[in-house]
Design a protein around this motif. Structure first.
Motif, PDB file in Angstrom:
ATOM      1  N   GLY A 145     -10.444  -8.806   5.480  1.00 26.33           N
ATOM      2  CA  GLY A 145     -10.448  -8.045   4.200  1.00 26.33           C
ATOM      3  C   GLY A 145     -10.948  -6.735   4.290  1.00 26.33           C
ATOM      4  O   GLY A 145     -10.506  -5.794   3.383  1.00 26.33           O
ATOM      5  N   VAL A 146     -12.159  -6.243   5.109  1.00 29.29           N
ATOM      6  CA  VAL A 146     -12.383  -4.872   5.044  1.00 29.29           C
ATOM      7  C   VAL A 146     -11.385  -4.038   5.887  1.00 29.29           C
ATOM      8  O   VAL A 146     -11.146  -3.020   5.387  1.00 29.29           O
ATOM      9  N   LEU A 147     -10.820  -4.799   6.782  1.00 32.86           N
ATOM     10  CA  LEU A 147      -9.895  -3.853   7.786  1.00 32.86           C
ATOM     11  C   LEU A 147      -8.649  -3.594   6.940  1.00 32.86           C
ATOM     12  O   LEU A 147      -8.055  -2.755   6.816  1.00 32.86           O
ATOM     13  N   SER A 148      -8.165  -4.634   6.275  1.00 31.33           N
ATOM     14  CA  SER A 148      -7.189  -4.442   5.211  1.00 31.33           C
ATOM     15  C   SER A 148      -7.421  -3.408   4.053  1.00 31.33           C
ATOM     16  O   SER A 148      -6.406  -2.667   3.823  1.00 31.33           O
ATOM     17  N   ALA A 149      -8.571  -3.385   3.596  1.00 32.03           N
ATOM     18  CA  ALA A 149      -8.986  -2.217   2.419  1.00 32.03           C
ATOM     19  C   ALA A 149      -8.667  -0.952   3.095  1.00 32.03           C
ATOM     20  O   ALA A 149      -8.452  -0.008   2.548  1.00 32.03           O
ATOM     21  N   VAL A 150      -9.392  -0.752   4.349  1.00 31.22           N
ATOM     22  CA  VAL A 150      -9.475   0.438   5.119  1.00 31.22           C
ATOM     23  C   VAL A 150      -8.079   0.929   5.356  1.00 31.22           C
ATOM     24  O   VAL A 150      -7.901   2.172   5.238  1.00 31.22           O
ATOM     25  N   LEU A 151      -7.087   0.050   5.816  1.00 27.47           N
ATOM     26  CA  LEU A 151      -5.755   0.518   6.309  1.00 27.47           C
ATOM     27  C   LEU A 151      -4.862   0.614   5.081  1.00 27.47           C
ATOM     28  O   LEU A 151      -4.230   1.686   5.067  1.00 27.47           O
ATOM     29  N   THR A 152      -5.071   0.149   3.909  1.00 28.74           N
ATOM     30  CA  THR A 152      -4.276   0.313   2.835  1.00 28.74           C
ATOM     31  C   THR A 152      -4.689   1.060   1.942  1.00 28.74           C
ATOM     32  O   THR A 152      -4.163   1.003   0.654  1.00 28.74           O
ATOM     33  N   ARG A 153      -5.992   1.698   1.754  1.00 27.22           N
ATOM     34  CA  ARG A 153      -6.444   2.359   0.662  1.00 27.22           C
ATOM     35  C   ARG A 153      -5.714   3.526   0.582  1.00 27.22           C
ATOM     36  O   ARG A 153      -4.981   4.162   1.087  1.00 27.22           O
ATOM     37  N   GLY A 154      -5.645   3.921  -1.020  1.00 27.77           N
ATOM     38  CA  GLY A 154      -5.109   4.964  -1.267  1.00 27.77           C
ATOM     39  C   GLY A 154      -3.487   4.885  -1.220  1.00 27.77           C
ATOM     40  O   GLY A 154      -2.685   6.019  -1.392  1.00 27.77           O
ATOM     41  N   GLY A 155      -2.983   3.808  -1.417  1.00 25.81           N
ATOM     42  CA  GLY A 155      -1.634   3.403  -1.307  1.00 25.81           C
ATOM     43  C   GLY A 155      -0.864   3.343  -0.005  1.00 25.81           C
ATOM     44  O   GLY A 155       0.342   3.538   0.204  1.00 25.81           O
ATOM     45  N   ARG A 156      -1.848   3.665   1.266  1.00 27.14           N
ATOM     46  CA  ARG A 156      -0.992   3.701   2.376  1.00 27.14           C
ATOM     47  C   ARG A 156      -0.501   2.213   2.814  1.00 27.14           C
ATOM     48  O   ARG A 156      -0.911   1.214   2.519  1.00 27.14           O
ATOM     49  N   ARG A 157       0.299   2.243   3.684  1.00 23.41           N
ATOM     50  CA  ARG A 157       1.036   1.148   4.503  1.00 23.41           C
ATOM     51  C   ARG A 157       1.232  -0.128   3.466  1.00 23.41           C
ATOM     52  O   ARG A 157       0.823  -1.236   3.305  1.00 23.41           O
ATOM     53  N   ARG A 158       2.188   0.191   2.530  1.00 26.71           N
ATOM     54  CA  ARG A 158       2.681  -0.655   1.556  1.00 26.71           C
ATOM     55  C   ARG A 158       2.919  -1.925   2.197  1.00 26.71           C
ATOM     56  O   ARG A 158       2.968  -3.368   1.620  1.00 26.71           O
ATOM     57  N   GLY A 159       3.755  -1.854   3.509  1.00 26.72           N
ATOM     58  CA  GLY A 159       4.226  -3.225   4.077  1.00 26.72           C
ATOM     59  C   GLY A 159       3.208  -4.081   4.577  1.00 26.72           C
ATOM     60  O   GLY A 159       3.007  -5.195   4.266  1.00 26.72           O
ATOM     61  N   GLY A 160       2.143  -3.358   5.078  1.00 29.87           N
ATOM     62  CA  GLY A 160       1.027  -4.230   5.497  1.00 29.87           C
ATOM     63  C   GLY A 160       0.180  -4.689   4.400  1.00 29.87           C
ATOM     64  O   GLY A 160      -0.102  -6.111   4.322  1.00 29.87           O
ATOM     65  N   GLU A 161       0.320  -4.188   3.156  1.00 33.59           N
ATOM     66  CA  GLU A 161      -0.436  -4.674   1.926  1.00 33.59           C
ATOM     67  C   GLU A 161       0.401  -5.849   1.328  1.00 33.59           C
ATOM     68  O   GLU A 161      -0.234  -6.845   1.087  1.00 33.59           O
ATOM     69  N   LEU A 162       1.630  -5.869   1.529  1.00 35.88           N
ATOM     70  CA  LEU A 162       2.504  -6.820   0.944  1.00 35.88           C
ATOM     71  C   LEU A 162       2.387  -8.022   1.881  1.00 35.88           C
ATOM     72  O   LEU A 162       2.371  -9.292   1.365  1.00 35.88           O
ATOM     73  N   ALA A 163       2.237  -7.809   3.060  1.00 40.60           N
ATOM     74  CA  ALA A 163       2.069  -8.827   4.193  1.00 40.60           C
ATOM     75  C   ALA A 163       0.843  -9.648   4.047  1.00 40.60           C
ATOM     76  O   ALA A 163       0.923 -10.797   4.080  1.00 40.60           O
ATOM     77  N   PHE A 164      -0.375  -8.976   3.760  1.00 39.76           N
ATOM     78  CA  PHE A 164      -1.646  -9.458   3.569  1.00 39.76           C
ATOM     79  C   PHE A 164      -1.684 -10.235   2.341  1.00 39.76           C
ATOM     80  O   PHE A 164      -2.004 -11.423   2.493  1.00 39.76           O
TER      81      PHE A 164
END
Length: 340
Positions: A145-164
């Motif tokens: 959860g922490v890693l996903s938040a850090v990598l996708t904060r501010g609208g970054r990496r939309r694909g990773g957010e959708l996959a998660f």
């Protein structure tokens, strides 16, 4: 000559110092502990009374239902006397409460063994399964959860957010029973990597623990990600970054403790549900714990054993909730002041 008017006496201040007022009312921690312990005691009494009424509200004669319709009347009467079921209800309730204080849960109708002995033999296996599964949930869900938040904060990496989001929703939606059956079919029956049933050996723990941990880990990871994203957008995090603190200090020292408050509350609720969830998983894997025991005791109409196991599950839930409340107060002492 004019009369002399005496000077007024100096006014005495009635202002009470804040510390004195706090001393009169009691410290927030004392009030918090008193309130929580009071709720625990009341909830425990309700649980104990409800468990006692379980046998009283069973339609018909529970002893006859346990022994069967063909059992001799003399045997049924002797069993009723041995269990104290021929006494008035208030006498039975008094004996029941007195027995609980000494660890006496009554006698099992099916095995003629003390209920406390049966529970004592089966409880460690259930606790091992629940604690191991909860440890896996915490170890996996919080970093993910922490890693996903850090990598996708501010609208970054939309694909990773959708996959998660897609994977976590899918895993959380699958019931534990189906996960357990699927794991048995694939890894035990088809591949033969792990035993199908039983609790002997370290390999026997793998499939039951995974079956119990998959869904809760997905839910907790989503909660941690949402809370972490909220904390990362707070003013104090921007201030920490403006001071050019290392990223590790910003995430671990400042952001993570604030994000874990809600996760800790949910984690406590998850643990209680995981303890109760062992009923289904234990029956799939023939695990020698309380979950499989309560199912067999229900089928055998062994009501004293059912009542004892229900009590153990209920007390476990109350103790976990009390522990979570205390941990939350330690993490955020302001909560004790707000409730005072």
């Amino acid at each position: 000559m004019a009369a002399t008017v005496p000077a007024p006496a100096p006014a005495t201040s009635t202002t009470v110092a804040p510390g004195a007022r706090a001393g009169v009312r009691g410290s927030p921690w004392l009030l918090f502990a008193r309130r929580r312990l009071g709720r625990f005691v009341v909830s425990l009494w309700v649980l104990v009374t409800t468990a006692f009424l379980m046998i009283q509200l069973v339609p018909g004669d529970p002893v006859r239902a346990s022994l069967g319709l063909s059992a001799p009347a003399e045997l049924v009467e002797a069993r009723r006397q041995a269990l104290g079921l021929d006494d008035p209800v208030w006498v039975q309730y008094g004996h029941y409460l007195g027995g609980l204080f000494t660890g006496d849960f009554g006698m099992s109708m099916g095995s003629d063994l003390p209920v406390s002995q049966v529970i004592g033999d089966r409880l460690p296996a259930t606790l091992e399964l629940a604690v191991l599964a909860f440890a896996v949930v915490v170890v996996v869900a919080i970093p993910v959860g922490v890693l996903s938040a850090v990598l996708t904060r501010g609208g970054r990496r939309r694909g990773g957010e959708l996959a998660f989001t897609s994977v976590s929703v899918l895993l959380a939606a699958v019931p534990e029973f189906l996960v357990a059956v699927g794991l048995v079919a694939l890894f035990a029956v088809r591949l033969g990597w792990f035993p199908v049933a039983g609790g002997d050996g370290a390999s026997a723990y793998v499939l039951p623990v995974v079956a119990m941990a998959v869904g809760p880990a997905a839910v907790l990871a989503r909660i941690v990600r949402v809370e972490m994203l909220s904390v990362l957008g707070a003013d104090f995090i921007r201030t920490a970054r403006a001071k050019r603190l290392p990223a590790r200090a910003v995430y671990l020292r400042h952001a993570l403790p604030n994000a874990l408050t809600a996760a800790l509350t949910l984690g406590g609720l998850m643990f209680t549900s995981m303890v109760a969830g062992t009923v289904l998983v234990e029956n799939v894997f023939a695990w020698p714990g309380l979950g499989s025991t309560i199912v067999s005791s229900i089928l055998e109409k062994d009501y004293p054993l059912v009542r004892g196991i229900v009590l153990v599950y209920g007390i476990a839930v109350l103790l976990v909730n009390l522990t979570v409340d205390v941990l939350l107060a330690l993490i955020d002492p302001r909560s004790t002041i707000r409730e005072s």
